[in-house]
Motif scaffolding. Structure first.
Motif, PDB file in Angstrom:
ATOM      1  N   PRO A 117      44.016  32.785  65.895  1.00  9.38           N
ATOM      2  CA  PRO A 117      44.332  31.948  67.066  1.00  9.38           C
ATOM      3  C   PRO A 117      45.794  32.025  67.494  1.00  9.38           C
ATOM      4  N   VAL A 118      46.693  32.416  66.589  1.00  3.67           N
ATOM      5  CA  VAL A 118      48.096  32.508  66.969  1.00  3.67           C
ATOM      6  C   VAL A 118      48.304  33.527  68.080  1.00  3.67           C
ATOM      7  N   GLY A 119      47.301  34.397  68.283  1.00  3.54           N
ATOM      8  CA  GLY A 119      47.383  35.369  69.367  1.00  3.54           C
ATOM      9  C   GLY A 119      47.508  34.720  70.732  1.00  3.54           C
ATOM     10  N   ARG A 120      46.975  33.520  70.894  1.00  2.00           N
ATOM     11  CA  ARG A 120      47.109  32.824  72.178  1.00  2.00           C
ATOM     12  C   ARG A 120      48.568  32.456  72.439  1.00  2.00           C
ATOM     13  N   GLY A 121      49.249  32.038  71.389  1.00  2.00           N
ATOM     14  CA  GLY A 121      50.668  31.763  71.539  1.00  2.00           C
ATOM     15  C   GLY A 121      51.457  33.005  71.881  1.00  2.00           C
ATOM     16  N   VAL A 122      51.030  34.155  71.311  1.00  2.00           N
ATOM     17  CA  VAL A 122      51.677  35.423  71.637  1.00  2.00           C
ATOM     18  C   VAL A 122      51.500  35.749  73.112  1.00  2.00           C
ATOM     19  N   LEU A 123      50.277  35.591  73.621  1.00  2.00           N
ATOM     20  CA  LEU A 123      50.021  35.876  75.038  1.00  2.00           C
ATOM     21  C   LEU A 123      50.797  34.927  75.942  1.00  2.00           C
ATOM     22  N   GLN A 124      50.940  33.683  75.530  1.00  2.00           N
ATOM     23  CA  GLN A 124      51.695  32.732  76.341  1.00  2.00           C
ATOM     24  C   GLN A 124      53.172  33.096  76.397  1.00  2.00           C
ATOM     25  N   ALA A 125      53.641  33.813  75.362  1.00  2.00           N
ATOM     26  CA  ALA A 125      55.022  34.294  75.393  1.00  2.00           C
ATOM     27  C   ALA A 125      55.182  35.474  76.353  1.00  2.00           C
ATOM     28  N   TYR A 126      54.081  36.181  76.619  1.00  2.00           N
ATOM     29  CA  TYR A 126      54.117  37.333  77.516  1.00  2.00           C
ATOM     30  C   TYR A 126      53.888  36.942  78.975  1.00  2.00           C
ATOM     31  N   PHE A 127      53.050  35.929  79.202  1.00  2.00           N
ATOM     32  CA  PHE A 127      52.638  35.555  80.547  1.00  2.00           C
ATOM     33  C   PHE A 127      52.944  34.074  80.777  1.00  2.00           C
ATOM     34  N   ASP A 128      53.113  33.701  82.032  1.00  2.00           N
ATOM     35  CA  ASP A 128      53.339  32.291  82.350  1.00  2.00           C
ATOM     36  C   ASP A 128      52.093  31.462  82.066  1.00  2.00           C
ATOM     37  N   ALA A 129      50.931  32.018  82.337  1.00  3.10           N
ATOM     38  CA  ALA A 129      49.665  31.347  82.063  1.00  3.10           C
ATOM     39  C   ALA A 129      48.782  32.307  81.269  1.00  3.10           C
ATOM     40  N   LEU A 130      47.842  31.747  80.516  1.00  2.34           N
ATOM     41  CA  LEU A 130      46.961  32.575  79.694  1.00  2.34           C
ATOM     42  C   LEU A 130      46.119  33.474  80.589  1.00  2.34           C
ATOM     43  N   PRO A 131      46.235  34.795  80.465  1.00  4.76           N
ATOM     44  CA  PRO A 131      45.521  35.710  81.366  1.00  4.76           C
ATOM     45  C   PRO A 131      44.056  35.857  80.958  1.00  4.76           C
ATOM     46  N   PRO A 132      43.234  36.395  81.855  1.00  2.48           N
ATOM     47  CA  PRO A 132      41.830  36.662  81.497  1.00  2.48           C
ATOM     48  C   PRO A 132      41.753  37.732  80.406  1.00  2.48           C
ATOM     49  N   LEU A 133      40.757  37.593  79.569  1.00  7.52           N
ATOM     50  CA  LEU A 133      40.541  38.538  78.472  1.00  7.52           C
ATOM     51  C   LEU A 133      39.259  39.321  78.720  1.00  7.52           C
ATOM     52  N   PRO A 134      39.158  40.562  78.181  1.00  9.59           N
ATOM     53  CA  PRO A 134      40.115  41.264  77.327  1.00  9.59           C
ATOM     54  C   PRO A 134      41.326  41.760  78.113  1.00  9.59           C
TER      55      PRO A 134
END
Length: 850
Positions: A704-721
């Motif tokens: 789940p820490v991957g969500r925090g990683v994505l939030q560091a890359y993008f302003d909002a959580l992007p669609p996956l994959p």
């Protein structure tokens, strides 16, 4: 764990249970769960027991003669007869517990009576005294089940056993993971599962589960086990306590998908289970546009807080995805609502993105700024107080550097009351150490009772002892160096914790791996065979490569390495043997140097000397030439071969792949990845297009820490994959694959060429900040670097198969055998856009967040 054998008798369907469930309104069932009286249901069950006459008056137990009792039997109704003979008070304790059970059993409609045996009346239940050690459960004149009275040791056991017998169709008892998977597959798209583990039948937790099943058994499939191995197989390490999982199978339409699982964290009591199941029935996420102080949900009624994720029209979709993720994380702990700011008639602080409302009445809501999902989770789980947002946000306090950020110490403190079964390991002292390790092959844990890391690892060590109980010849022992410092000094223990393996005739081997149960288990199991195994025939070599020779070890080493040498290649064999010793406990290695080695060399197109790598998962065997390869190079070749081509990145294995010093090509996925995406990436790997990258994928459900990683890359959580390239080693640039393009071989290759040409823009740049310790004394990484730089290189002796070890022990008694410790550097290469796909080396020390 004591197992209880039950004798089964024909039984009728529980018509009375179903009738009472159907007649009882929902609020009555709620009252049943919230009270210990259970005065609603009357199932017409009686409990028949045979006993020795109890002289003391038992007011709550009805006393009947055999004739009177049998005349009261009614078809479809369960009945109880407690046949007693005179002048034998030995069951007084049992009768006291039975007397305590009368009230709760009657509240379920289960009556308890005692039948006094008299000479004038005969009954087969008035038998000899030695036969009167069982309890009998009837319905009408049909015997349903019998229990040895020693299993009914208290009121909880009595209630639990009786309900378990009556709810036999509603509660399935299983013993294997296959049983659980079959039930799960059968109920996908149909119903949800309440899976529970209890340490033994008849415990208070077992009673609580049975009482819950009595109410909810027609709505959910209850599944029960007492097998620790089954609990461990679904990912739970705590086997000391009872657990309940809710399997969300009803919403699963694809039979290949796994049912999402929610763990109930509070202790298993009737009230807690009721509260937990009620939260499972509530909507996962609710949208509201009213004052949070006025909102009321079932969570507040159950004493649980509410978390409002503040949303606005412009970011609605992203906010809803975040809220759903938070809702799954907090399921069973709090209610989660999406608060629509644009439609609110009340004002909330402009910067607030989370509103927290406690369950207590009259407590004002808290307006918070929490940009990390984990902070929201922590707010609820720890019930911590977070200061309300001030309109003046310029008043910020600096962090307190005098506080040690030691999560290990916090975990040890939190678990300080957990009783460990230390009796599963042998505690050694200065007087018993030598005699013990000489008498048997031993694993010794050297730890310090005052050190947090030692105490945390001690828990993993005890878990290992539980796994190996009754299955290993290796003796697990421990030495507390806080009590026996001289002993630890003599054993060259200079840090804690340390695990060493002692075998007769050999110097101790230190365990170099991660401080976890599974890694230590792998080390022990792979040490059952010695160094490179000496293969003596072509047939044995084929069995070795196929995995048949050591098939019980394949789960611990998915790659088997076989060195092929001509008999006269003495130096090459010595180098391979040294490399095998170095990797002992990490991978299975073997050596073949017989006269007919060319048979294997020709079959696998290997030029001698060579390595054969048998990858058991893929069913492939590949060859690697070893011409003029010293031991260090052989170790590196084998170590690289152990790495997966397209691995799933986890917290545990990320450092391994970072050491490759290449940019990461990461496919983020919320679950299993699409096979077409995997095929496209593997094709590019096989065609050598990704040699300058480390392709991998990250499952947000598993990590789940991957969500925090994505939030560091993008302003909002992007669609996956989502596919990204992360260049940690130079500039911290992050590039994202276009979301409007399909992940195909052609599109991916074109995008990578644009990256190489500098035609793609980065989406963010990671800050060039260092991970500094709060105080110099906590700079453990520098200590590790210093120790590694001073570590000497030591050579290991030749080793043999386990079957040959005893014959050759005497040969090696006078030789010093040391295990070479791995020397690894934490320095990372730097990259920039111009050399993104080139192998230029630069060794500045610069740490960045992933």
């Amino acid at each position: 764990m004591q197992r209880i054998a039950w004798k089964f008798y024909p039984r009728q369907q529980n018509h009375s249970i179903e009738q009472n469930r159907q007649k009882s309104p929902a609020h009555v069932q709620l009252q049943l769960m919230m009270s210990s009286s259970f005065n609603i249901f009357r199932v017409g069950i009686s409990f028949v027991m045979m006993c020795i006459f109890y002289k003391s008056a038992v007011d709550s137990l009805s006393e009947l003669s055999p004739q009177k009792y049998f005349s009261t039997l009614q078809p479809g109704k369960a009945s109880l007869a407690y046949f007693c003979q005179a002048d034998s008070p030995r069951t007084s304790v049992f009768l006291e517990e039975l007397n305590e059970a009368v009230k709760p059993l009657q509240d379920y409609g289960i009556s308890v009576a005692k039948v006094n045996c008299v000479k004038e009346e005969t009954s087969r239940y008035c038998g000899k005294e030695k036969d009167l050690v069982k309890a009998y459960l009837f319905r009408g004149n049909i015997l349903l089940r019998e229990f040895p009275t020693d299993t009914l040791f208290d009121v909880n056991a009595i209630v639990a056993h009786v309900l378990f017998a009556l709810l036999f169709n509603e509660v399935k008892y299983i013993t294997t993971l296959e049983d659980l998977q079959n039930i799960e597959n059968a109920l996908k798209g149909k119903a949800n599962i309440a899976f529970s583990y209890v340490r033994a039948i008849g415990t208070p937790e077992h009673r609580a589960v049975m009482e819950a099943a009595f109410v909810y058994g027609t709505t959910y499939q209850f599944v029960l086990t007492t097998e620790t191995a089954l609990l461990e197989s679904i990912g739970t390490e705590d086997i000391e306590n009872a657990h309940l999982y809710f399997f969300h199978c009803k919403q699963v339409l694809d039979l290949t998908d796994q049912c999402r699982r929610t763990l109930m964290e509070p202790p298993l009591t009737t009230l807690n289970i009721h509260r937990f199941i009620k939260t499972m029935e509530a909507p996962l996420l609710t949208e509201v546009a009213e004052d949070p102080q006025q909102v009321s949900t079932v969570h507040l009624q159950l004493g649980l807080p509410l978390v409002f994720i503040v949303s606005q029209q412009a970011t609605y979709e992203a906010d809803r995805r975040t809220a759903e993720w938070v809702a799954w994380r907090l399921l069973g702990k709090a209610g989660v609502l999406l608060l629509l700011r644009d439609f609110l008639e009340v004002d909330i602080p402009r910067h607030a993105n989370v509103v927290f409302r406690r369950a207590e009445e009259g407590v004002p809501v808290e307006f918070l700024v929490l940009h990390d999902v984990d902070l929201i989770i922590s707010c609820v789980e720890s019930n911590m107080h977070i200061e309300e947002i001030q309109e003046d946000e310029d008043d910020m306090e600096s962090p307190d550097t005098d506080i040690q950020d030691d999560e290990v110490a916090e975990t040890v403190y939190r678990d300080r009351k957990r009783r460990l079964p230390l009796e599963l390991t042998v505690e050694l002292t200065e007087e018993t150490f030598n005699a013990t390790v000489v008498a048997s092959d031993s694993i010794v844990l050297f730890y310090a009772g005052w050190q947090a890391v030692s105490m945390a690892f001690l828990q993993s060590y005890i878990d290992l002892a539980i796994k190996l109980k009754g299955t290993s010849n290796m003796l697990l022992t421990r030495v507390n160096c806080a009590d026996w410092s001289d002993l630890c000094t003599k054993q060259n223990v200079t840090e804690f914790p340390v695990v060493k393996m002692y075998k007769e005739g050999k110097s101790p081997a230190s365990y170099p791996g991660m401080l976890g149960t599974e890694d230590l288990l792998k080390f022990i199991q792979l040490n059952r065979i010695s160094c490179p195994v000496n293969i003596t025939s072509v047939q044995e070599a084929e069995e070795y490569l196929s995995g048949e020779l050591y098939k019980d070890l394949i789960s611990y080493s998915s790659v088997s390495v076989l060195g092929l040498f001509s008999p006269n290649m003495t130096t090459a064999k010595e180098d391979f043997t040294e490399a095998g010793n170095y990797l002992k406990g990490c991978v299975i290695t073997g050596i073949y140097s017989e006269d007919d080695v060319l048979i294997l060399s020709n079959k696998y197109a290997a030029t001698l000397p060579a390595l054969l790598l048998a990858r058991h998962k893929e069913g492939k065997i590949e060859s690697i030439p070893l011409a003029n390869s010293p031991a260090q190079d052989i170790v590196q070749i084998i170590t690289d071969a152990l790495l997966e081509t397209f691995p799933e990145i986890t917290v545990e294995n990320l450092p391994i792949y970072l050491r490759l010093q290449k940019p990461l090509l990461i496919l983020f996925s919320d679950g299993s990845i699409n096979p077409q995406y995997k095929k496209a990436i593997l094709t590019l790997v096989n065609e050598k297009h990704l040699d300058s990258l480390t392709p991998c994928w990250l499952n947000l459900k598993n990590t789940p820490v991957g969500r925090g990683v994505l939030q560091a890359y993008f302003d909002a959580l992007p669609p996956l994959p989502l596919l990204v390239v992360v260049n940690l080693h130079s500039g911290g640039h992050v590039f994202a694959f276009p979301s409007d393009q399909a992940i195909t071989e052609q599109n991916l290759l074109l995008w990578l060429k644009k990256l190489e040409a500098g035609l793609e823009s980065h989406i963010t740049i990671l800050p060039a900040q260092e991970w500094k310790p709060p105080l110099p004394a906590y700079d453990f990484l520098s200590m590790m670097d210093a120790a590694a730089s001073q570590h000497p290189t030591r050579k290991d002796p030749e080793c043999t198969k386990e079957t040959d070890a005893q014959e050759n022990d005497k040969k090696h008694e006078d030789k010093s055998a040391f295990r070479k410790e791995p020397i690894e550097t934490l320095r990372i290469k730097h990259w920039n856009r111009s050399n993104l796909f080139k192998g230029e080396k630069s060794f500045k020390h610069d740490n960045k967040e992933l």
